[in-house]
Design a protein around this motif. Sequence first.
Motif, short mmCIF file in Angstrom:
data_model
loop_
_atom_site.label_atom_id
_atom_site.label_comp_id
_atom_site.label_asym_id
_atom_site.label_seq_id
_atom_site.Cartn_x
_atom_site.Cartn_y
_atom_site.Cartn_z
N TRP A 152 -5.18 -3.58 -3.22
CA TRP A 152 -4.64 -3.97 -2.07
C TRP A 152 -5.46 -4.02 -1.09
O TRP A 152 -5.51 -4.95 -0.23
N ALA A 153 -6.74 -3.27 -1.23
CA ALA A 153 -7.67 -3.30 0.18
C ALA A 153 -8.43 -4.66 -0.13
O ALA A 153 -8.86 -5.18 0.93
N THR A 155 -5.32 2.97 5.86
CA THR A 155 -4.24 3.64 4.89
C THR A 155 -4.64 3.93 3.38
O THR A 155 -4.01 4.74 3.11
N THR A 156 -5.64 3.18 3.17
CA THR A 156 -6.01 3.50 1.76
C THR A 156 -6.84 4.95 1.68
O THR A 156 -7.42 5.18 0.60
N THR A 214 -4.57 1.35 -4.64
CA THR A 214 -5.07 0.98 -3.27
C THR A 214 -6.47 0.15 -3.10
O THR A 214 -6.30 -0.51 -2.36
N ALA A 215 -7.34 0.08 -4.24
CA ALA A 215 -8.37 -0.59 -4.41
C ALA A 215 -7.93 -1.90 -4.23
O ALA A 215 -8.49 -2.85 -3.67
N LEU A 271 0.80 -1.26 0.06
CA LEU A 271 0.00 -0.12 0.00
C LEU A 271 0.93 1.30 0.02
O LEU A 271 0.52 2.15 -0.73
N PRO A 327 0.51 3.58 -4.36
CA PRO A 327 -0.55 4.15 -3.72
C PRO A 327 -1.57 4.25 -4.96
O PRO A 327 -2.84 4.64 -4.86
#
Length: 201
Positions: free
Chosen positions: A100-101, A141-142, A97-98, A90, A94
């Motif tokens: 990684w989420a 974090t996202t 981010t979606a 993350l 960046p």
Amino acid sequence: TQTMAETRQRAFAVTSAIRLAAGATFLGLGGAWTRKHGFEFSVLIYPLLVYVSLAAVAFAGRRSLLAARMAWAMPFFDLGIAFIVLRVGLLIDPLHTAAWAVSSLGVLTLVVALVGLSLPVRWVVVLTLLAAIAEFVLLRTTGLSLWPGLAATFTLGFVAVATSAVPRQTEIALRQRHEATSARASLEEAREQNQRLELLQ
């Protein structure tokens, strides 16, 4: 009880296979992601190689008594390596981010499911709480709001409850079968004794 211990040992053998297969799959996905986005190997490949190596060792010794006794430690390692990899991903990527989420919820759900299948309830509670905290931190974090974190927490909790019921129900079924077998053996022995008494009379 002995029946519950046997159930847990079988569950550990199964989860060891799942853990190794999942680790190998994520290593392949990590390799593809690394190649596509030009990451350093230290971001995904090296941590996942270490994880797969330890998972292979656990799988090789899955039926040993020592491995069964150390089963409680593996989920902590699962959670730790997952959090580190996802957190680093993350921070250095960046723009996705979606992705990684979504990945974080999927990976941590798998960790909780393995815990529910293989460990006693007290460890399930501890690991589920830690996984929920890790997921909340990752989602924050996202830049996501509180509500996705709460939804993820409830998801992890429901998965923990559902999977932890499996070994308990299996243990109950095995105990009932053992009791039924013992009862039949006792009845058979009593019938043989009655037959011998009748012959003596």
